[in-house]
Motif scaffolding. Structure first.
Motif: not given
Length: 374
Positions: A48-52, A216-226, A292-303
């Motif tokens: 599950h990686g960083e998904m505490r 997983c690229i979905s995890y790496l681009t959305i959930e992974h912080a570093g 209004g987009s799900p993308v916003k949840r990743s935050g600007r810096d990760r994106f």
């Protein structure tokens, strides 16, 4: 003569379709199932990686009754978000960013939860029982419930597959304390096919029906912080938010239709956005573009980190200019990604000390964390 009486269960499923859902089924919520044990093993292996939050809510996720002891039945619904094109085609457009199909339109959580509340009201009225509604932000394992309810089966990529909807649909659940007759579970129809496993660019599936989220690229681009781990950067290609490869490869998609719900249609500016334009987004602009987009949840810096990696993978010298301002970005995460991307696009010019020193003025760990090279 009178017609065949309509059962309560059929009435509830018909109500779901009337409210705009594309499929509905019923499952027992109060019986033992194997999904809880599989999830515990997934977490125990660290996949599950960083998904505490998965660790923190593991006990509640083990079964519907672990979260709500009064739950007796689950009305599970699906809403189609099928694209009007093959999302694999945009992977070749290297100067544009590839955003996962589900995130190109309005945030589905708001839409589905609103419809679920309406549906739950009808369930409560018709049964006189208590109800609770859930989308995928809640600690409820909706995919195993959906399989039990006959909506589809969990494929070898661990996502749900439907013979009617293919891979492109969202799930929602209404739990109720009413006892309702369940539908027959959907059997597995994957057979010997392994298209979803073979297409994965990062080999995120250790075995069929198993996922290592850390790859997983979905995890790496959305959930992974570093910083994106070095071994996965090139494999990301132009994927800047999520990944659809394993879904798009499924042969059952030949039966899928495009989304009919207008709110889920892809916004034109998110179909093939230019990487140079995305790299220029500061926090305020990011929030405006992805309101209004799900993308916003990743935050600007990760994106923007993801965007910089995609630029590094583009092979486009034209995009070098869009990386230079990022060397002075307030975020060390972004600065490091920019250094890596510049070194990849033009190693003779940018792999030297100048770019590294400029990016690391604010944080001496930037270069060490990102490293250089492919």
């Amino acid at each position: 003569m009178t017609g065949t009486p309509v059962s309560l269960e059929d009435t509830l499923k018909a109500a779901a379709l009337r409210l705009g859902f594309d499929a509905a089924g019923l499952a027992r919520a109060d019986e033992a199932w194997e999904a809880g044990a599989r999830l515990a093993e997934f977490v125990a292996q660290g996949r599950h990686g960083e998904m505490r939050w998965m660790e923190d809510t593991l006990a509640r996720r083990s079964a519907p009754t672990a979260m709500w002891p009064e739950a007796r039945a689950a009305l599970v619904v699906a809403m189609n978000y099928g694209p009007d094109h093959n999302p694999l085609d945009t992977l070749a457009e290297r100067e544009t960013g590839n955003i996962s199909v589900y995130a190109r339109g309005r945030d589905y959580h708001d839409l589905i939860k609103s419809r679920l509340k309406q549906l739950a009201g009808e369930v409560a009225q018709l049964t006189g029982a208590e109800v609770k509604v859930f989308v995928d932000t809640a600690p409820l394992m909706e995919k195993p419930l959906a399989q039990k309810a006959g909506l589809g089966w969990q494929g070898k990529h661990t996502n749900l597959v439907s013979r009617e909807l293919g891979s492109w649909f969202f799930l929602g659940v209404v739990l109720t304390s009413a006892s309702l007759a369940p539908d027959a579970p959907e059997p597995d129809h994957c057979g010997s096919c392994r298209a979803c496993l073979d297409i994965c660019p990062t080999n995120a599936f250790p075995a069929p029906y198993q996922l290592d989220a850390r790859r997983c690229i979905s995890y790496l681009t959305i959930e992974h912080a570093g910083p994106i781990p070095r071994e996965f950067r090139a494999a990301m290609g132009n994927r800047i938010y999520g990944c659809d490869d394993c879904l798009a490869a499924c042969p059952w998609n030949k039966f899928a239709a495009s989304a009919s719900e207008a709110a889920l249609f892809a916004r034109a500016e998110l179909k093939t956005p230019g990487l140079d334009e995305l790299a220029a987004l500061d926090d305020a602009a990011f929030r405006e573009v992805f309101s209004g987009s799900p993308v916003k949840r990743s935050g600007r810096d990760r994106f923007v980190r993801n965007v910089a990696v995609a630029i590094g993978n583009s092979g486009s010298a034209r995009l070098t200019a869009s990386l230079l301002p990022l060397l002075d970005d307030p975020s060390a995460l972004v600065r490091g990604a920019a250094v890596w991307a510049l070194a990849r696009l033009d190693p003779a010019r940018f792999a030297g000390e100048k770019a590294q020193r400029r990016a690391s003025e604010h944080d001496s760990t930037v270069i060490e964390e990102w490293d250089l090279g492919a």
